[in-house]
Design a protein around this motif. Structure first.
Motif, PDB file in Angstrom:
ATOM      1  N   ASP A   1       7.825   7.040   3.253  1.00 31.90           N
ATOM      2  CA  ASP A   1       8.476   7.834   3.880  1.00 31.90           C
ATOM      3  C   ASP A   1       8.491   7.792   5.506  1.00 31.90           C
ATOM      4  O   ASP A   1       9.696   7.622   6.257  1.00 31.90           O
ATOM      5  N   SER A   2       7.198   7.528   5.910  1.00 31.12           N
ATOM      6  CA  SER A   2       6.851   7.436   7.131  1.00 31.12           C
ATOM      7  C   SER A   2       7.422   6.037   7.776  1.00 31.12           C
ATOM      8  O   SER A   2       7.712   6.102   9.183  1.00 31.12           O
ATOM      9  N   GLN A   3       7.976   5.075   7.109  1.00 35.51           N
ATOM     10  CA  GLN A   3       8.237   4.130   7.698  1.00 35.51           C
ATOM     11  C   GLN A   3       9.899   3.735   7.361  1.00 35.51           C
ATOM     12  O   GLN A   3      10.257   3.059   8.322  1.00 35.51           O
ATOM     13  N   ARG A   4      10.585   4.856   7.173  1.00 39.07           N
ATOM     14  CA  ARG A   4      12.016   4.616   6.864  1.00 39.07           C
ATOM     15  C   ARG A   4      12.716   4.723   8.276  1.00 39.07           C
ATOM     16  O   ARG A   4      13.732   3.891   8.728  1.00 39.07           O
ATOM     17  N   GLU A   5      12.247   5.708   9.096  1.00 35.78           N
ATOM     18  CA  GLU A   5      12.975   5.480  10.516  1.00 35.78           C
ATOM     19  C   GLU A   5      12.776   4.501  11.277  1.00 35.78           C
ATOM     20  O   GLU A   5      13.406   3.923  11.889  1.00 35.78           O
TER      21      GLU A   5
ATOM     22  N   ASP B   1      -3.366   6.900  -4.726  1.00 38.11           N
ATOM     23  CA  ASP B   1      -2.605   7.920  -5.140  1.00 38.11           C
ATOM     24  C   ASP B   1      -0.994   7.856  -4.905  1.00 38.11           C
ATOM     25  O   ASP B   1      -0.688   7.485  -3.866  1.00 38.11           O
ATOM     26  N   SER B   2      -0.154   8.220  -5.899  1.00 33.04           N
ATOM     27  CA  SER B   2       1.403   8.049  -5.725  1.00 33.04           C
ATOM     28  C   SER B   2       1.671   9.099  -4.674  1.00 33.04           C
ATOM     29  O   SER B   2       2.758   8.598  -3.890  1.00 33.04           O
ATOM     30  N   GLY B   3       1.046  10.142  -4.255  1.00 38.74           N
ATOM     31  CA  GLY B   3       1.499  10.857  -3.086  1.00 38.74           C
ATOM     32  C   GLY B   3       1.226  10.493  -1.621  1.00 38.74           C
ATOM     33  O   GLY B   3       2.081  10.312  -0.919  1.00 38.74           O
ATOM     34  N   ALA B   4       0.201   9.487  -1.586  1.00 42.69           N
ATOM     35  CA  ALA B   4      -0.231   8.896  -0.491  1.00 42.69           C
ATOM     36  C   ALA B   4       0.692   7.606  -0.279  1.00 42.69           C
ATOM     37  O   ALA B   4       1.017   7.269   0.834  1.00 42.69           O
TER      38      ALA B   4
ATOM     39  N   ILE C   1      -0.231   7.069   9.194  1.00 45.76           N
ATOM     40  CA  ILE C   1      -0.328   7.569   7.810  1.00 45.76           C
ATOM     41  C   ILE C   1      -1.125   6.283   7.022  1.00 45.76           C
ATOM     42  O   ILE C   1      -1.716   6.625   5.969  1.00 45.76           O
ATOM     43  N   GLY C   2      -0.854   5.276   7.221  1.00 45.00           N
ATOM     44  CA  GLY C   2      -1.071   3.872   6.120  1.00 45.00           C
ATOM     45  C   GLY C   2      -2.663   3.869   6.670  1.00 45.00           C
ATOM     46  O   GLY C   2      -3.238   3.537   5.408  1.00 45.00           O
TER      47      GLY C   2
ATOM     48  N   LEU D   1       1.848  -4.948   5.603  1.00 43.91           N
ATOM     49  CA  LEU D   1       0.353  -4.980   5.597  1.00 43.91           C
ATOM     50  C   LEU D   1      -0.067  -4.876   6.885  1.00 43.91           C
ATOM     51  O   LEU D   1      -1.125  -4.094   6.998  1.00 43.91           O
ATOM     52  N   TYR D   2       0.414  -5.480   7.823  1.00 45.13           N
ATOM     53  CA  TYR D   2      -0.014  -5.261   9.274  1.00 45.13           C
ATOM     54  C   TYR D   2       0.465  -3.682   9.702  1.00 45.13           C
ATOM     55  O   TYR D   2      -0.309  -2.925  10.216  1.00 45.13           O
ATOM     56  N   ARG D   3       1.539  -3.139   9.140  1.00 43.42           N
ATOM     57  CA  ARG D   3       1.896  -1.806   9.573  1.00 43.42           C
ATOM     58  C   ARG D   3       1.035  -0.757   8.680  1.00 43.42           C
ATOM     59  O   ARG D   3       0.286   0.172   9.425  1.00 43.42           O
ATOM     60  N   ALA D   4       0.723  -1.030   7.451  1.00 43.95           N
ATOM     61  CA  ALA D   4      -0.204  -0.053   6.818  1.00 43.95           C
ATOM     62  C   ALA D   4      -1.490  -0.374   7.514  1.00 43.95           C
ATOM     63  O   ALA D   4      -2.393   0.922   7.413  1.00 43.95           O
ATOM     64  N   SER D   5      -2.018  -1.126   7.788  1.00 42.97           N
ATOM     65  CA  SER D   5      -3.444  -1.196   8.462  1.00 42.97           C
ATOM     66  C   SER D   5      -3.459  -0.880   9.892  1.00 42.97           C
ATOM     67  O   SER D   5      -4.580  -0.623  10.584  1.00 42.97           O
TER      68      SER D   5
END
Length: 253
Positions: free
Chosen positions: A157-161, A148-151, A244-245, A236-240
C-alpha cells in the motif's frame, strides 16, 4: 482461483498495453523520450549493437539476455564510482521527466563504465537498483523467508502512490514484485546474486514466485526474465530503504 485470475490479468495487461510493449511508461515521458531518441539516437544511450537489440517484454533472446547482463556490470561500475548520485536518481519518482533526466545524466557521467544498453526507464531503474542494493549488501545476510501478511499489505500500500505515474501494466508488475520481495526477502536477495540468463537465476526466480503464490501465482511465462528481474530488483531496493519496508526487511531469518 485467485492465482488463475492473477495470471490471466497479468497476461492480458502485458498483451494489451501498447505503452508497456514499447517500453514507454508514465504520463509525461512518451513525447520527451521520443524527442530525445530522434535527436540523439539509441546508440548515444549505449544500445548494444546499435538498434539490433530490442528488449521484448514478453520474451528473452540470447541478445537481450547478454545485453542486460552487460548492463548490470556497467551499472555496478557506475554505482562504485557515483554511488550517491545513483541513490539520488533512484529517489526520483518512476516514469517522470525528472527520472528520465536523472538517469540520462547519470549514465552520461559514467561513460567510462559503459551504457545501459536500453532507453527503457523500467529496465534502467532495475539495473541501477540491483547495483545499489548489492553495494549496500555485498554479502548475503540473514533475512526473513516468511513475513506477516499485514506487513506485506502495509508495504504494498505504501508504494502505490510512488508508482502512480507508471503505465497500468507496469503498475501491476511492480505491485506483484513488491509483494514477492516483502513476502520473502531472503529469496529476493538470493536472486540479486545470480547471473542474469543462467539456470540458477531461473530456479531462484521460480522459487520466489512459488514461495508467495498469492502475489502473482507461478512465474508468468508472458513476461521476460529480464523485465521480471528489473521489477524485482526495483522492489528489493525500495524494500531495503523505505521507512515501512526496511524494518520488515531487517527482521532476520
Amino acid at each position: 482461483m485467485r492465482k488463475i485470475l492473477a495470471m490471466c490479468s497479468l497476461a492480458a495487461m502485458v498483451a494489451t498495453s501498447g505503452a508497456y510493449a514499447q517500453g514507454i511508461t508514465g504520463k509525461e515521458g512518451r513525447q520527451a523520450r521520443q524527442k530525445v531518441m530522434d535527436q540523439r539516437g539509441i546508440r548515444d544511450y549505449g544500445e548494444l549493437k546499435g538498434k539490433n537489440v530490442t528488449y521484448d517484454p514478453s520474451k528473452d533472446t540470447p541478445d537481450t539476455l547478454g545485453a542486460y547482463d552487460m548492463a548490470l556490470h556497467n551499472s555496478a561500475c557506475i554505482d562504485r564510482t557515483l554511488g550517491d548520485t545513483v541513490k539520488e536518481a533512484l529517489d526520483t519518482q518512476p516514469a517522470t521527466r525528472k527520472e528520465e533526466f536523472k538517469f540520462d545524466r547519470l549514465f552520461s557521467k559514467g561513460k567510462g563504465c559503459g551504457g545501459p544498453t536500453t532507453v527503457v526507464l523500467t529496465l534502467q531503474r532495475g539495473m541501477l537498483s540491483e547495483a545499489a542494493y548489492l553495494n549496500d549488501y555485498p554479502e548475503q545476510v540473514p533475512l526473513p523467508m516468511h513475513v506477516d501478511s499485514g506487513a506485506v499489505k502495509a508495504f504494498r500500500d505504501s508504494q502505490r502512490e510512488w508508482n502512480d505515474e507508471r503505465s497500468p501494466a507496469d503498475k501491476m508488475l511492480i505491485d506483484a514484485a513488491n509483494c514477492l520481495v516483502i513476502s520473502n526477502p531472503a529469496v529476493a536477495d538470493l536472486l540479486a546474486r545470480t547471473q542474469h540468463g543462467t539456470g540458477d537465476e531461473e530456479k531462484v526466480m521460480d522459487a520466489l514466485f512459488n514461495a508467495a503464490p498469492d502475489c502473482a501465482g507461478a512465474r508468468p511465462t508472458v513476461v521476460s526474465k529480464t523485465y521480471l528481474r528489473a521489477f524485482i530488483m526495483d522492489a528489493l531496493y525500495r524494500a531495503s530503504n523505505s521507512e515501512i519496508g526496511k524494518p520488515v526487511f531487517m527482521l532476520g531469518g
